[in-house]
Every structure is written in structure tokens, then in C-alpha cells.
Design an enzyme around this catalytic site. Sequence first.
Site, PDB file in Angstrom:
ATOM      1  CG  ASP A  92      36.348 -24.913  20.594  1.00 56.99           C
ATOM      2  OD1 ASP A  92      36.850 -24.682  21.709  1.00 56.99           O
ATOM      3  OD2 ASP A  92      36.332 -24.086  19.679  1.00 56.99           O
ATOM      4  CG  HIS A 135      35.702 -30.580  13.754  1.00 53.87           C
ATOM      5  ND1 HIS A 135      36.662 -30.056  12.922  1.00 53.87           N
ATOM      6  CD2 HIS A 135      34.601 -29.809  13.596  1.00 53.87           C
ATOM      7  CE1 HIS A 135      36.171 -29.007  12.291  1.00 53.87           C
ATOM      8  NE2 HIS A 135      34.923 -28.835  12.665  1.00 53.87           N
ATOM      9  CG  ASP A 172      31.651 -27.728   8.232  1.00 51.02           C
ATOM     10  OD1 ASP A 172      30.606 -27.993   8.836  1.00 51.02           O
ATOM     11  OD2 ASP A 172      32.542 -26.972   8.699  1.00 51.02           O
ATOM     12  CG  ASP A 265      30.107 -24.453   9.163  1.00 52.12           C
ATOM     13  OD1 ASP A 265      30.483 -25.016  10.200  1.00 52.12           O
ATOM     14  OD2 ASP A 265      30.364 -24.898   8.011  1.00 52.12           O
ATOM     15  CE1 TYR A 305      28.720 -24.666  12.966  1.00 52.42           C
ATOM     16  CE2 TYR A 305      27.221 -25.425  14.678  1.00 52.42           C
ATOM     17  CZ  TYR A 305      28.298 -25.647  13.852  1.00 52.42           C
ATOM     18  OH  TYR A 305      28.952 -26.849  13.888  1.00 52.42           O
TER      19      TYR A 305
HETATM   20  N1  LIG Z   1      33.353 -19.203  17.891  1.00 50.98           N
HETATM   21  C1  LIG Z   1      33.109 -20.500  18.456  1.00 50.98           C
HETATM   22  C2  LIG Z   1      34.314 -21.408  18.248  1.00 50.98           C
HETATM   23  C3  LIG Z   1      33.821 -22.762  17.779  1.00 50.98           C
HETATM   24  N2  LIG Z   1      34.928 -23.610  17.411  1.00 50.98           N
HETATM   25  C4  LIG Z   1      34.506 -24.987  17.057  1.00 50.98           C
HETATM   26  C5  LIG Z   1      33.667 -24.977  15.791  1.00 50.98           C
HETATM   27  C6  LIG Z   1      33.233 -26.399  15.429  1.00 50.98           C
HETATM   28  C7  LIG Z   1      32.411 -26.401  14.141  1.00 50.98           C
HETATM   29  C8  LIG Z   1      31.963 -27.753  13.745  1.00 50.98           C
HETATM   30  S1  LIG Z   1      31.255 -27.798  12.088  1.00 50.98           S
HETATM   31 ZN   LIG Z   2      31.861 -26.366  10.547  1.00 53.37          ZN
END
Ligand SMILES: NCCCNCCCCCS
Ligand SMILES: [Zn+2]
Length: 668
Positions: A92, A135, A172, A265, A305
Site C-alpha cells: 500500500d 507506517h 491518525d 483520517d 484523505y
Molecule cells: N482503501 C485504501 C487502502 C489504503 N491502505 C493504506 C492506508 C495508509 C494510511 C496512512 S495514514
Molecule cells: Zn492514517
Amino acid sequence: MGTALIYDDEMTKYKLLWVDPACKIEVPERLTVSHEALVRTGLADRCVSVPVREATDAEILLAHSEEYLEAVKKTPYMSLEDLMEFTRQYGDVYFHPNIYHCAKLAAGAALQLVDSVMTGKVRNGMTLVRPPGHHSMRSAANGFCVFNNVAIAARYAKQKYGVQRVLIVDWDIHHGQGVQYCFEDDPSVLYFSWHRYEHQKFWPHLRNSDYDIVGKEKGAGFNINVPWNKVGMENGDYLSVFCHVLLPVAYEFCPDLVLVCAGFDSAIGDPEGEMCATPDVFAHLTHLLMNLAGGKLCAVLEGGYNLTSLAQSVCQTVQTLLGDPVPRPASLNSPCISALESLQCVRSAHKAYWSCLKHAADLPTSTISTKRIKLREGEETTEKGGEEEKDAEEKVWPEPPKRVTPPVCAALVLPDDVACPEGCERFSFSEDLDPLLASKLRESFLRDADDSTALITISSLIALTEKMEKNEICSGLALVRDVTKAMTSIVQHVTTVLSNRVLVVCVGDGNVPSHITEDRETLVVQMGSAQTDEQSCKYYIRVCLKKGCSDTSGFVQAVFGLLLPLGYEYDPSLVVLVRMPDSGVSDSLWQQLTGLLQSFALGHTLVLLQEEEKALVGLTASSLLGNPAPSLKQLQAPLTEDVEALERLRHRLQADWKLLQTTAPQTQ
Ligand SMILES: NCCCNCCCCCS
Ligand SMILES: [Zn+2]
């Protein structure tokens, strides 16, 4: 001291170059809309602008392996195919020819922020960066993150400034596993994260994100995971976790520096979080952390987002860092059952490590929120996250309220021979008093009716509350001959004439006139040592500490476990903070309390001191002006009998005050 804002549009110059549904939400506009909102609202101009810089290799190696750094270094020269190939080994996340440069700037920005705060150039600050960091792991990019900005910043602060204890708060909505792995055996870094989990069904689907993962070896207890097992969590859920888990532990930990993985988020409208907390909640989360570490707080952007709630949340955070009054908490709902289960699980998992949690309840026998509880026929499940949930993008929410700063920050009613501290305004009621009011005041509050100074003082206080109600004055302080009389007259006036809710906080023993406590409008919380036979009732709550208010750790327990949740639920329009004679409370605790109580009533706090205690005027005024309170020492264990008494009191009151709950209702 000011607030730093660190931003550079160079970090907008990378984006997803191929189709990948998992990554398409991480767009450059996240940074531009956030920064533009800060500029448009005038908040950017009020901050100290600090330039970004690239993190050096040595700094990046504080949290990453050489082989990982060497590999990332090659990406600027890769073809599109090579970039896609390189990306495939991670989860991701995506790479771009310019992302290595931006990742060095993001990490460097966090270090610039740490420098600005640790050198005293500013009090606190925020940096808007991408790629995010929480992450990314020692040898892996993940979840849009390349270098772990906050982990690097924490190691950097320890190495360069000898910081002993760092608190990292990750609000977050995703679990910052990269940060957890970096510090899980390190007792000098306390990592707190809440995150959408849904019993491991949500990304990154890690068993290590659950509440029972508390850290390893010497780091046991210094990793706090709060899983949200349902979507739709609201402000009440978030504030309950702050009051009943994070803040008591954070004050016991007593950090020298607070770093925030400020991801938004977790706000309403976000497609990832699907939560319902409104952007103004971040004003409260920020404010509640600002009296830790002497106010040294660095907020580093992570996720977020939904471009609308992201921009609003960023502005709420920065405006609070600047010291503006926080908005009143919009009618909070009680925490949902699932949140209470998580709360109970986390407190139980950590009771062995933190004295403030020593008496927390055990693990719930069963997690009822995951079972479809048999409801009476036809009753909708009140639980959040039901299938009927509309997807996040369709969510609508009110624009956060304008947060106007009154022209006068602190007005003081003082005898002429007492100096008025810098930054405050002396206040005395000048116009001749309305004769009707004067006579009423005389007969009801004055011992000898012709005591003109007392009359001036009382009428000044009345006038002060009226100017606060009109938001012409933010907070007030008065030296009075008799704090109880002054309190009574203020409460009388505000509840009858202004018909507003008043939260009265009495620090120390002394009798509170019964008629205040029976008007069922005013909420009185008294902290003292008196063993009262009279039971606390819904609107008159007495916290008795064996050693009285001189027992800092017991007092702090009562503030977070009881006073703050009550204040949030009651949502007063005025807070009257009364220092009863001989309260025994320490100066720094008094300042902490003065700061924390400004979470309510738009900061309309009116402090009453006995005139003998004029030495307290300066330090109380300092807190009313928004200066961070001096940090308390590391707290030792509160007395068992105090904690048990507090638990009993909370259990008795939680039927009336939902935010006092720390456990899920038992299944039959
Ligand atoms: N639906 C999309 C999947 C995203 N998965 C990774 C999310 C990383 C967020 C960083 S704050
Ligand atoms: Zn996040």
C-alpha cells in the site's frame, strides 16, 4: 513564545504514476488544501515560519537500515517499470522519482520542528508533510510512508537534546506499526495509538495492533493500542479515551517532549476512517496535551484523505497551538458499547504497568458489542457501524464554529495595592451600580451593608461575568475577602439573570452553600480531604482525598477520571474555579488545573482567590493567559483508598454522567 509552521510546496511534487486503487487517495492536494486553509484563515501569518531541510543519512539511519536507505536512494533514477517493480515489494505505498527527495524533506521538517521547540525559539508547532511516516519500518516502506518522520524525530530529540522521555500520540485512524516496532522495547518512548481495527479485519490487519500488545521487555507498558472495532466513533468516544487512558498515563509518564502523529483520517468524512468525530475535536485533543512537557508539543501531519475535513482539522489544531480558546464541545454522546469495551480492555491490559490504572476493571467477560444483542422487537441497533452506514464521502457536517478571541484575555479584580500582571487588565466596576441590584447585593451578600469595598468587588464580579457572557473578556480572576460569598453571588447571578450553566470547581474543603447545590443547574465539584457523610449527588460531587489536595497524584486521578469527563458532558458556559482557604494544592498543580479547565466554556474561567493569597495572582494569571503550566514531577502511585473511593464515586455517578463510564455494561 509562538507556534512554528513548517511547510514547503516541494513536498507536493510527487504523485501516483500508475493505477493502484489502494494508493489513489494519497494526493498532493492534501498538502495544498491544508496550507491554503491556514493562509486563508490568517492562521499561517500568526505562526513563526520555519524552513524545511533534508534529513541527512545519519538522521534517517536513526530509524532505518542502511540497506533500505541505499535501496531508496536509487529510486530517483528508476524508469517507470523499475519504480513499479521496486514498489511491489512493499504494501500500500508507491514510489516516484521525486519521492525520495520529498521523504527527506518530510523527515527534515520534523527535525526542524524539534529544533525550534527544544531551543525555545517557539513553544510548539506543526509541520505539514508528505509522504507521511508512521507506517514505515526499519527496512520497509508501507502505507504511503517512506521514512518514519516521527520515529526519527523522537530518536533525534533524545540524541541531540538529551530528552529523557518522549510521548508519541498517534491520533491518525491507522495503527502506526512502524512507530510501535521502533520503540516497543524502549521505556523512554511512550507510544499511544488508536486505530480502526474491527477485530483485525481492517488494514494493516495486524494482530500486533490489538490492545494486549503493550510493549516488550523493558518497554512493557510503554505501548498503548486502542482498537476501534466499529466505525462511526464520535467525539465522546475520543474524549473518553483521552480522559480515561491517555492523559492519566501521560501525566504519570511525565514526558519532556510530546510528538503527535497528527493524522486526520480519524475525522468525519474520511474514506479510510469512516468515523464521525468532527474537526473541532482536534482542538480539544491538542489542548489536552498542551500542558504536558511544559508545552513542548510537535505535531507532524500523517494521514487525512477527505480534503474538506482535513483542512478544517488542521486549522483547528494550529489555532489551538496558537492559544486561541477552544470551541465548546458540541453535544457529546456517551461512548458506544464497542468503545467502552476497548476502553475496558486497554485499561485492564495496562493496569500492571501504570499506578493510575492499578484498580481498573478486569477484561470484559465477553465482548457483547460483536454479538448481535437481542433487542426488544423493532428497536434499531443503536450500535455504530451498522450496515445502514452511508459511505464517508456522503457525510456532511457543520463547519467548525468561528473561534473569536475576546479583546481582553484576562481581567483581574484586585485591591489597589496589588499589581496587575503583564498581559492582564485590571477590572473594576466603574459606572454607578444599578441601585436595585446594589440593594439586592447588599442584603444578600454583605455582612455590613455599608461595606463599600465588598460591594464594589461583588458588583465588579457580576459585571465581569456579563462581559464574559458577551465574549468581551475571556477569563477573570478576583482576590476577594470571602471566596464562598463571592462564588455564591456569581452563581446566583449567572444562573438566574443569565440563565447559564455554571461549573463550580472548589479546590479545598469548606462549606458550599446548599442552595447552589440544589438548583440542579449548577454543577459543583469539590476536591478536598473531608470525609463527608453526605453523599455526592448528581450536581454536587465531593471528591475526598485522604491527604487532601496536597496529594498530587490522587488529585490528577480525580481531574482526569472525574472532573474533565463531567465538564465535557455538562458543557458549561462559565467555569468558576475557587481556591478554598488552606487547600494545600501545589502551585504547579493549580496551574495545570487552571489550564485544563479552559477546555470548557470557550475558556471563560473565573478564578476566585482569598485576598491573603495574592502571591498566587501572577502564576494563576500566567495560566489564564494560555502559558503552559510547569510540568508536574513524575507521579507516584495514588493512595489505594483514594483510587477505590474514586472508583466507587464514578460507579455511583455514571448512571447520570455517561462520560464517567470506563467499562462496558455487563452481559446478563
Ligand atoms: N482503501 C485504501 C487502502 C489504503 N491502505 C493504506 C492506508 C495508509 C494510511 C496512512 S495514514
Ligand atoms: Zn492514517
